[in-house]
Design an enzyme around this catalytic site. Structure first.
Site, PDB file in Angstrom:
ATOM      1  N   HIS A  16       0.836  -1.203   0.000  1.00 46.30           N
ATOM      2  CA  HIS A  16       0.000   0.000   0.000  1.00 46.30           C
ATOM      3  C   HIS A  16       0.867   1.247   0.000  1.00 46.30           C
ATOM      4  O   HIS A  16       0.653   2.168  -0.786  1.00 46.30           O
ATOM      5  CB  HIS A  16      -0.978   0.030   1.175  1.00 46.30           C
ATOM      6  CG  HIS A  16      -1.799   1.282   1.159  1.00 46.30           C
ATOM      7  ND1 HIS A  16      -1.359   2.470   1.719  1.00 46.30           N
ATOM      8  CD2 HIS A  16      -2.991   1.559   0.587  1.00 46.30           C
ATOM      9  CE1 HIS A  16      -2.266   3.404   1.495  1.00 46.30           C
ATOM     10  NE2 HIS A  16      -3.259   2.883   0.820  1.00 46.30           N
ATOM     11  N   ASP A  24      -7.245   6.370 -10.387  1.00 40.61           N
ATOM     12  CA  ASP A  24      -7.126   6.326  -8.936  1.00 40.61           C
ATOM     13  C   ASP A  24      -8.467   6.477  -8.217  1.00 40.61           C
ATOM     14  O   ASP A  24      -9.203   5.517  -8.055  1.00 40.61           O
ATOM     15  CB  ASP A  24      -6.112   7.389  -8.492  1.00 40.61           C
ATOM     16  CG  ASP A  24      -5.734   7.266  -7.019  1.00 40.61           C
ATOM     17  OD1 ASP A  24      -6.126   6.279  -6.382  1.00 40.61           O
ATOM     18  OD2 ASP A  24      -5.034   8.160  -6.509  1.00 40.61           O
ATOM     19  N   HIS A  74       1.882   7.668  -8.187  1.00 38.71           N
ATOM     20  CA  HIS A  74       1.955   9.084  -7.827  1.00 38.71           C
ATOM     21  C   HIS A  74       3.376   9.627  -7.975  1.00 38.71           C
ATOM     22  O   HIS A  74       3.652  10.387  -8.870  1.00 38.71           O
ATOM     23  CB  HIS A  74       1.414   9.384  -6.419  1.00 38.71           C
ATOM     24  CG  HIS A  74      -0.013   9.002  -6.233  1.00 38.71           C
ATOM     25  ND1 HIS A  74      -1.027   9.560  -6.975  1.00 38.71           N
ATOM     26  CD2 HIS A  74      -0.605   8.089  -5.404  1.00 38.71           C
ATOM     27  CE1 HIS A  74      -2.185   9.018  -6.612  1.00 38.71           C
ATOM     28  NE2 HIS A  74      -1.963   8.128  -5.671  1.00 38.71           N
ATOM     29  N   HIS A 105       2.072   2.775  -3.673  1.00 39.60           N
ATOM     30  CA  HIS A 105       1.876   4.225  -3.542  1.00 39.60           C
ATOM     31  C   HIS A 105       3.182   4.821  -3.014  1.00 39.60           C
ATOM     32  O   HIS A 105       3.723   4.339  -2.017  1.00 39.60           O
ATOM     33  CB  HIS A 105       0.802   4.533  -2.490  1.00 39.60           C
ATOM     34  CG  HIS A 105      -0.608   4.255  -2.916  1.00 39.60           C
ATOM     35  ND1 HIS A 105      -1.505   3.604  -2.102  1.00 39.60           N
ATOM     36  CD2 HIS A 105      -1.300   4.571  -4.037  1.00 39.60           C
ATOM     37  CE1 HIS A 105      -2.682   3.524  -2.711  1.00 39.60           C
ATOM     38  NE2 HIS A 105      -2.584   4.096  -3.893  1.00 39.60           N
TER      39      HIS A 105
HETATM   40 ZN   LIG Z   1      -4.327   4.972  -4.978  1.00 41.81          ZN
END
Ligand SMILES: [Zn+2]
Length: 450
Positions: free
Chosen positions: A213, A328, A277, A240
């Site tokens: 995560h 997302d 990201h 992420h």
């Molecule tokens: Zn995400």
């Protein structure tokens, strides 16, 4: 055999679209791609049969949405009016997460994925961490939620890479999961791996991948367990990364280094890994990502919506990271918007124009996204690839008069008229053939928000 005659088609390694292209497929694979010389005359030996489906407009390879949390679709329009930031948005997101079960998640994801199909998305990377029941207790089938997502993609007619996500702690310093977060946790990385090992979607439309995560949610000493599982199974690994400055600060405070450095030191980075990201990397982080050929999935409309900031997309690409795109949080599901935002955000940051060519944006939206999701045989209009076709009309109010090469700077998801996935037509004349997308979205979202 199925044949299509594209008014324009964006062929691999071309700087702009080619007019009058005959595309043939059999068994879900492209068997021939033939530009017809001079606008309609077939080369010797190629017969354009009357049964070729005509595709007016610009036909692209399938678009890949490399980063999705399907249930976030229920939040659209519900979090945009107020103040706050990523963290206050996250509280609202947890309210919806608390209410989902395998049946309601199947309904919501089916509608969300069908919206993606309408937008020309032929493959989704589902970053899935909502694993367990409301109190954190596993369902009778511990992978019931994963199975619901795989089934939802099948109903919507798109492919899925289920990125099963390890989410073990609430903060970088190891705080226990609490409240809704208990639904995300497997205890430790070995138990995460044991659960995922028991799930093998046996269908050609679905593949498994792994995800960490974030450095908030997987303790440093367990990162290598997740990375090793992905490596042994030959599947993509997503994470992420540096979405928030607070994540960087917390990582420095606990580990004395950036999140990227921490991932590098624990064997997480590499060509099969995608950092999602990467909005706030240091220069050294950009170099680490690029040297290791770690991909970067940009999610510009979500980063915009959550006031996250603008990542150094051009610098990451120059350093060696392939770029892909994701919707997302689904505040917007439109890969044309995501693609042009990569260029337009860079313009805002630098006050200069012209950072990415149209062909680079097409690559990010198609072949690079599929590669990041483990589908090396998709995302190009070339022989042997999966027969995914996405046709964008060039006669709408938005696109009329636009040269085909400029379509990515003019079209929206609403301009997608025809979508073929693995040789099967999923969307025709702008309508999903099996799902009433607005009606199903309305009822599925009402179920988890009212
Ligand atoms: Zn995400």
């Amino acid at each position: 055999m199925t044949r299509w005659l594209a008014e324009y088609a964006w062929l691999p390694d071309h700087a702009e679209p080619t007019p009058d292209v005959l595309i043939e497929a059999e068994g879900g694979r492209i068997t021939a791609v033939t530009p017809l010389v001079g606008g309609g005359a077939a080369p010797a030996g190629v017969e354009v049969l009357g049964d070729a489906v005509r595709l007016p407009g610009l036909t692209l390879p399938g678009l890949a949405n490399a980063h999705s949390h399907a249930f976030h679709r229920a939040l659209r329009g519900r979090t945009h009016g107020g103040r706050g930031d990523f963290w206050s948005w996250r509280d609202v997101m947890y309210d919806v997460a608390a209410r989902l079960d395998p049946d309601s998640y199947l309904a919501l994801a089916r509608a969300a994925y069908a919206e993606m199909a309408l937008a020309g998305i032929t493959c989704v990377g589902e970053f899935h961490y909502l694993h367990h029941g409301p109190d954190g207790r596993p369902y009778a089938d511990p992978n019931a939620m994963s199975a619901a997502l795989v089934e939802a993609a099948a109903h919507a007619g798109i492919r899925i890479t289920l990125l099963d996500t390890a989410y073990l702690t609430a903060s970088v310093d190891g705080a226990q999961l609490a409240g809704t977060q208990r639904r995300f946790g497997d205890g430790d990385a070995l138990r995460w791996a044991a659960r995922v090992d028991a799930f093998r979607p046996e269908n050609d439309h679905a593949r498994l991948g792994a995800a960490i995560h974030s450095v908030r949610a997987v303790p440093a000493e367990q990162l290598a367990t997740v990375a090793g599982w992905a490596d042994r199974n030959g599947v993509p690994l997503h994470v992420h990364l540096s979405e928030q400055p607070a994540e960087n600060d917390a990582c420095r405070a606990v580990h004395g280094c950036s999140p990227t450095r921490l991932l590098a030191d624990h064997g997480v980075l590499g060509p099969h890994t995608t950092a999602v990201h990467a909005t706030h990397p240091t220069s050294a982080d950009v170099a680490l990502l690029g040297e290791s050929r770690t991909g970067v999935c940009l999610c510009p409309t979500t980063e915009r919506d959550l006031a996250d900031g603008i990542g150094p997309a051009r610098r990451m690409a120059e350093a060696g990271s392939p770029l892909s795109l994701g919707s997302d949080s689904h505040a917007v599901v439109d890969l044309f918007e995501e693609a042009r935002a990569v260029e337009l955000d860079e313009r805002l940051r630098t006050r200069k124009r012209g950072h990415f060519s149209a062909a680079e944006l097409v690559t990010a939206a198609t072949v690079a996204g599929h590669a990041a999701l483990g589908w090396g045989d998709a995302g190009r209009l070339s022989v042997g690839d999966r027969a995914d076709l996405v046709t964008v009309r060039l006669d709408s109010a938005r696109t009329a008069g636009v040269p085909p090469v400029g379509a990515f700077f003019a079209a929206t998801a609403a301009d997608v008229t025809h979508v073929v996935v693995d040789g099967r037509t999923v969307v025709a004349d702008g309508r999903h053939l099996t799902v009433d997308v607005p009606a199903e979205l309305r009822s599925a979202i009402a179920e988890v928000t009212s």
